[in-house]
Write an enzyme that holds these catalytic residues in place. Structure first.
Site, PDB file in Angstrom:
ATOM      1  N   TYR A 158      28.086  64.594 -16.719  1.00 47.47           N
ATOM      2  CA  TYR A 158      28.040  63.968 -18.055  1.00 47.47           C
ATOM      3  C   TYR A 158      29.237  64.403 -18.908  1.00 47.47           C
ATOM      4  CZ  TYR A 158      25.920  62.587 -22.561  1.00 47.47           C
ATOM      5  OH  TYR A 158      25.664  62.028 -23.803  1.00 47.47           O
ATOM      6  N   LYS A 162      32.219  62.111 -20.453  1.00 46.03           N
ATOM      7  CA  LYS A 162      32.444  62.006 -21.907  1.00 46.03           C
ATOM      8  C   LYS A 162      33.844  62.484 -22.281  1.00 46.03           C
ATOM      9  CE  LYS A 162      28.523  60.159 -22.893  1.00 46.03           C
ATOM     10  NZ  LYS A 162      28.476  58.780 -23.390  1.00 46.03           N
TER      11      LYS A 162
HETATM   12  P1  NDP Z   1      19.171  56.127 -24.732  1.00 48.12           P
HETATM   13  O1  NDP Z   1      18.815  56.786 -23.438  1.00 48.12           O
HETATM   14  O2  NDP Z   1      18.188  56.125 -25.837  1.00 48.12           O
HETATM   15  O3  NDP Z   1      19.630  54.601 -24.440  1.00 48.12           O
HETATM   16  C1  NDP Z   1      20.535  54.334 -23.402  1.00 48.12           C
HETATM   17  C2  NDP Z   1      20.935  52.878 -23.434  1.00 48.12           C
HETATM   18  O4  NDP Z   1      21.879  52.642 -22.372  1.00 48.12           O
HETATM   19  C3  NDP Z   1      19.783  51.933 -23.220  1.00 48.12           C
HETATM   20  O5  NDP Z   1      19.996  50.769 -23.977  1.00 48.12           O
HETATM   21  C4  NDP Z   1      19.880  51.611 -21.724  1.00 48.12           C
HETATM   22  O6  NDP Z   1      19.346  50.334 -21.397  1.00 48.12           O
HETATM   23  C5  NDP Z   1      21.379  51.606 -21.523  1.00 48.12           C
HETATM   24  N1  NDP Z   1      21.779  51.876 -20.141  1.00 48.12           N
HETATM   25  C6  NDP Z   1      21.502  52.969 -19.408  1.00 48.12           C
HETATM   26  N2  NDP Z   1      22.019  52.841 -18.171  1.00 48.12           N
HETATM   27  C7  NDP Z   1      22.627  51.635 -18.121  1.00 48.12           C
HETATM   28  C8  NDP Z   1      23.320  50.916 -17.116  1.00 48.12           C
HETATM   29  N3  NDP Z   1      23.511  51.402 -15.886  1.00 48.12           N
HETATM   30  N4  NDP Z   1      23.799  49.691 -17.425  1.00 48.12           N
HETATM   31  C9  NDP Z   1      23.608  49.174 -18.651  1.00 48.12           C
HETATM   32  N5  NDP Z   1      22.959  49.798 -19.644  1.00 48.12           N
HETATM   33  C10 NDP Z   1      22.474  51.014 -19.384  1.00 48.12           C
HETATM   34  O7  NDP Z   1      20.537  56.825 -25.163  1.00 48.12           O
HETATM   35  P2  NDP Z   1      21.102  57.200 -26.628  1.00 48.12           P
HETATM   36  O8  NDP Z   1      20.899  56.078 -27.548  1.00 48.12           O
HETATM   37  O9  NDP Z   1      20.641  58.551 -26.975  1.00 48.12           O
HETATM   38  O10 NDP Z   1      22.656  57.353 -26.268  1.00 48.12           O
HETATM   39  C11 NDP Z   1      23.574  56.284 -26.392  1.00 48.12           C
HETATM   40  C12 NDP Z   1      24.962  56.825 -26.065  1.00 48.12           C
HETATM   41  O11 NDP Z   1      25.258  57.905 -26.936  1.00 48.12           O
HETATM   42  C13 NDP Z   1      25.092  57.363 -24.655  1.00 48.12           C
HETATM   43  O12 NDP Z   1      26.364  57.058 -24.136  1.00 48.12           O
HETATM   44  C14 NDP Z   1      24.944  58.853 -24.836  1.00 48.12           C
HETATM   45  O13 NDP Z   1      25.582  59.559 -23.833  1.00 48.12           O
HETATM   46  C15 NDP Z   1      25.634  59.034 -26.174  1.00 48.12           C
HETATM   47  N6  NDP Z   1      25.244  60.249 -26.872  1.00 48.12           N
HETATM   48  C16 NDP Z   1      23.948  60.470 -27.267  1.00 48.12           C
HETATM   49  C17 NDP Z   1      23.610  61.634 -27.917  1.00 48.12           C
HETATM   50  C18 NDP Z   1      22.227  61.933 -28.376  1.00 48.12           C
HETATM   51  O14 NDP Z   1      22.008  63.036 -28.908  1.00 48.12           O
HETATM   52  N7  NDP Z   1      21.268  61.033 -28.250  1.00 48.12           N
HETATM   53  C19 NDP Z   1      24.616  62.666 -28.184  1.00 48.12           C
HETATM   54  C20 NDP Z   1      25.942  62.333 -27.753  1.00 48.12           C
HETATM   55  C21 NDP Z   1      26.225  61.160 -27.116  1.00 48.12           C
HETATM   56  P3  NDP Z   1      17.758  50.132 -21.050  1.00 48.12           P
HETATM   57  O15 NDP Z   1      17.008  50.243 -22.343  1.00 48.12           O
HETATM   58  O16 NDP Z   1      17.706  48.756 -20.488  1.00 48.12           O
HETATM   59  O17 NDP Z   1      17.396  51.191 -20.069  1.00 48.12           O
END
Ligand code: NDP
Length: 251
Positions: A158, A162
């Site tokens: 991860y 990133k």
């Molecule tokens: P969530 O796990 O809540 O949501 C992830 C989203 O990505 C969902 O919409 C999911 O779709 C989609 N997704 C996952 N895998 C795939 C794939 N293979 N193809 C297409 N879509 C995909 O994550 P967050 O909202 O917490 O995080 C969003 C971003 O922010 C990420 O990149 C994460 O790394 C980054 N981030 C988050 C932090 C946090 O504290 N939450 C901190 C730092 C960065 P579906 O609903 O259909 O599964």
């Protein structure tokens, strides 16, 4: 600006069925963008986001695609452009974790995270750039993470993805910024979402101790930063990584 029927800019936000992506899609809709809501499994959730965005008076549609699959990313861009028009704003937000110590990490865990978080973002950026350069306007915003800046035990895949997004952001910015296209990254800290919901209480408390703002972030905190970078007002900002983390990392 693209030629949608109402002249609105078109934004594709990957992974916008929930979490940070959902908040970003709704914020961009609030600011008048036509929004492509994207998911891989959560079709129903994505349709709810579309319904909410539509109520804000903009065009919105849901699109399913696994961003880890090269053909699926191509298909996704084609579908969005056919339905909403040329893409002006790309937010590479979809991301996954598969945490374990490096010594135990399987190739599958490494590949899945790199393919989804980094290679998917690269392919989508590559796919939208030609049109953006032609139209002399574009915004690409890559959702990185605080751990891409500071590292984190148990997340080699991860963290590499990133940190890779930050490098990708800088490389692309150098290639395209002379023609009205900006490329930036946002580095969220600890944000309340499904991704962080599973963390145990001791770990949450340890993270909280490292946050000068004294609280975890909300998805809206990230959405506001992304919407700013997508705006005309951010036209002279490119190649940057904006930390939105309550002061967790200060550079
Ligand atoms: P969530 O796990 O809540 O949501 C992830 C989203 O990505 C969902 O919409 C999911 O779709 C989609 N997704 C996952 N895998 C795939 C794939 N293979 N193809 C297409 N879509 C995909 O994550 P967050 O909202 O917490 O995080 C969003 C971003 O922010 C990420 O990149 C994460 O790394 C980054 N981030 C988050 C932090 C946090 O504290 N939450 C901190 C730092 C960065 P579906 O609903 O259909 O599964």
């Amino acid at each position: 600006m693209s030629e949608t029927t109402n002249g609105a800019r078109v934004a594709l936000i990957t992974g916008s069925s929930r979490g940070l992506g959902r908040a970003t899609a709704l914020e961009l809709a609030r600011r008048g963008h036509a929004v492509a809501v994207h998911y891989v499994r959560g079709e129903e959730a994505a349709r709810e986001v579309v319904a909410e965005a539509s109520q804000l008076g903009v065009q919105a549609a849901a699109f399913g695609a696994n961003v880890a699959e090269p053909d699926a990313t191509k298909g996704l861009l084609a579908q969005v452009e056919a339905e909403l028009g040329p893409i002006d704003v790309l937010v590479n937000n979809a991301g996954i974790t598969r945490d374990t110590l490096a010594m135990r990490m399987k190739d599958d865990d490494w590949d899945a995270v790199i393919d989804t978080n980094l290679s998917g973002a690269f392919r989508l950026a590559r796919g939208v750039l030609r049109g953006m350069l032609k139209r002399r306007f574009g915004r690409i915003i890559n959702v990185s993470s605080v751990v891409g800046l500071m590292g984190n035990a148990g997340q080699a895949n991860y963290v590499a993805s990133k940190a890779g997004l930050i490098g990708l952001t800088k490389a692309l910015a150098r290639e395209v910024s002379a023609r009205g296209v900006t490329v930036n990254a946002v580095a969220p800290g600890f944000i309340e979402s499904d991704m962080t919901a599973g963390l145990d209480e001791t770990l949450r408390e340890a993270y909280l101790q490292q946050i000068p703002a004294g609280r975890f972030g909300d998805p809206e905190d990230i959405a506001h930063a992304i919407a700013f970078l997508a705006s005309d007002n951010a036209g002279y900002i490119t190649g940057q990584t904006l930390s939105v983390d309550g002061g967790m990392v200060m550079r």
